[in-house]
Design an enzyme around this catalytic site. Structure first.
Site, mmCIF file in Angstrom:
data_model
loop_
_atom_site.group_PDB
_atom_site.id
_atom_site.type_symbol
_atom_site.label_atom_id
_atom_site.label_comp_id
_atom_site.label_asym_id
_atom_site.label_seq_id
_atom_site.Cartn_x
_atom_site.Cartn_y
_atom_site.Cartn_z
ATOM 1 N N ASP A 45 0.569 -1.170 -0.055
ATOM 2 C CA ASP A 45 0.041 0.161 0.065
ATOM 3 C C ASP A 45 0.824 1.274 0.130
ATOM 4 O OD1 ASP A 45 -2.099 -1.942 0.217
ATOM 5 O OD2 ASP A 45 -2.642 -1.046 2.190
ATOM 6 N N ASP A 94 -4.389 -0.837 -1.981
ATOM 7 C CA ASP A 94 -5.776 -0.987 -1.202
ATOM 8 C C ASP A 94 -6.710 -0.515 -2.228
ATOM 9 O OD1 ASP A 94 -6.833 -1.326 1.175
ATOM 10 O OD2 ASP A 94 -7.053 0.755 1.795
ATOM 11 N N HIS A 139 -10.574 0.295 -2.774
ATOM 12 C CA HIS A 139 -11.915 0.326 -2.526
ATOM 13 C C HIS A 139 -13.020 0.629 -3.271
ATOM 14 C CE1 HIS A 139 -10.415 -0.933 1.416
ATOM 15 N NE2 HIS A 139 -9.881 0.489 1.908
ATOM 16 N N HIS A 199 -17.565 2.477 0.234
ATOM 17 C CA HIS A 199 -17.012 1.213 1.108
ATOM 18 C C HIS A 199 -17.295 1.219 2.379
ATOM 19 C CE1 HIS A 199 -13.882 -1.712 2.432
ATOM 20 N NE2 HIS A 199 -14.279 -2.313 1.678
ATOM 21 N N HIS A 252 -10.772 6.905 1.446
ATOM 22 C CA HIS A 252 -9.331 6.527 1.026
ATOM 23 C C HIS A 252 -9.350 5.462 -0.189
ATOM 24 C CE1 HIS A 252 -9.544 3.491 3.880
ATOM 25 N NE2 HIS A 252 -8.704 2.678 3.315
ATOM 26 N N LYS A 307 -6.772 -5.204 -3.001
ATOM 27 C CA LYS A 307 -7.495 -5.661 -1.987
ATOM 28 C C LYS A 307 -8.603 -4.756 -1.409
ATOM 29 C CE LYS A 307 -3.955 -4.260 1.280
ATOM 30 N NZ LYS A 307 -4.675 -3.257 1.835
ATOM 31 N N CYS A 366 -2.113 -2.423 7.721
ATOM 32 C CA CYS A 366 -2.132 -3.500 6.451
ATOM 33 C C CYS A 366 -0.557 -4.475 6.558
ATOM 34 C CB CYS A 366 -1.976 -2.740 5.358
ATOM 35 S SG CYS A 366 -3.953 -2.272 5.023
HETATM 36 C C1 VGL Z 1 -4.713 0.684 5.872
HETATM 37 C C2 VGL Z 1 -6.502 1.299 7.100
HETATM 38 C C3 VGL Z 1 -7.450 1.266 6.180
HETATM 39 C C4 VGL Z 1 -3.459 0.435 5.427
HETATM 40 C C5 VGL Z 1 -5.675 0.417 4.622
HETATM 41 O O1 VGL Z 1 -2.766 0.389 4.343
HETATM 42 O O2 VGL Z 1 -2.498 0.108 6.523
HETATM 43 N N1 VGL Z 1 -5.186 1.209 6.788
HETATM 44 N N2 VGL Z 1 -6.984 0.792 4.955
HETATM 45 ZN ZN ZN Z 2 -8.433 0.776 3.402
#
Ligand code: VGL
Ligand code: ZN
Length: 221
Positions: free
Chosen positions: A13, A51, A53, A57, A86, A111, A156
């Site tokens: 990410d 990430d 979404h 979401h 996000h 994901k 993550c």
């Molecule tokens: C993440 C919160 C929500 C991450 C992703 O990449 O750590 N944290 N979505």
């Molecule tokens: Zn996320």
């Protein structure tokens, strides 16, 4: 036997929304980019995650009337931290940082694409049932050890590292190649959980030294 063939660098990410001025800013998140760029050439096998979404979401506070970002709610599968919107699919915030330079990355795994289920982990969604397929992919390629880097250490990265252990891989988290959100002690808790699960913590210099020496990095104890 070249140990590198059984190693995979999992870059988690490294996206604009997790950068310091992004929608879900990770403090000093941009500092992981040069560290990962130094590490990546030492690995023949690199996988990136994003990430990713859909708008609306279930992990977004904006999807729940009266809820604020960083609050907790209960979804069908259990507790869920609510985040600012996000990494919405195909937006600039969801793009990988342009300075991330890993031309030989083999796979970009997206994901969090199911509208009702979050997925911090690159291996298993938050319902703890739906697999992403990454464990099978890595096994088919003979990977035995996964090196985790990226954002965020306590979400993550930690969930991916724990699930990689659960799937039977040796796991190293390269601490200076990660940055944390640190919500209510989540970073200390993440390191506690990872240590308990046998995740090895190393610095990028240690990993590069080991790679240069062509020796394999010590596994979990
Ligand atoms: C993440 C919160 C929500 C991450 C992703 O990449 O750590 N944290 N979505
Ligand atoms: Zn996320």
């Amino acid at each position: 036997m070249n140990a590198d063939k059984t190693d995979c660098l999992l870059v988690i990410d490294v996206q604009y929304d997790f950068m310091p001025d992004g929608a879900l800013a990770v403090p000093r998140g941009d500092e992981v980019v040069p560290v990962i760029n130094r590490l990546a050439p030492a690995f023949s096998h690199v996988v990136l995650t994003q990430d990713w979404h859909p708008a609306g979401h279930a992990s977004f506070a904006s999807s729940h009337a009266g809820m604020q970002p960083f609050g907790l709610t209960r979804l069908e599968y259990g507790e869920q931290v609510l985040w600012p919107d996000h990494c919405v699919q195909d937006t600039q915030g969801a793009a990988l940082h342009a300075d991330l330079y890993v031309p030989h990355a083999r796979l970009v795994l997206r994901k969090g694409h199911h509208a009702g289920v979050d997925s911090y982990s690159a291996f298993m969604e938050a319902d703890r049932t739906t697999r992403t397929g990454l464990a099978g992919y890595l096994r088919e390629h003979g990977v035995r050890r996964v090196f985790c880097v990226g954002l965020a250490t306590d979400f993550c990265v930690a969930w991916s590292a724990l699930d990689a252990r659960m799937a039977g891989f040796d796991v190293v988290v390269i601490e200076d190649a990660c940055r944390a959100i640190d919500l209510d002690g989540s970073l200390a808790e993440a390191w506690r959980d990872m240590s308990a699960a046998g995740v090895v913590r190393m610095t990028s210099e240690q990993v590069l030294d080991e790679k240069r020496a062509g020796r394999s990095v010590p596994n979990h104890l």
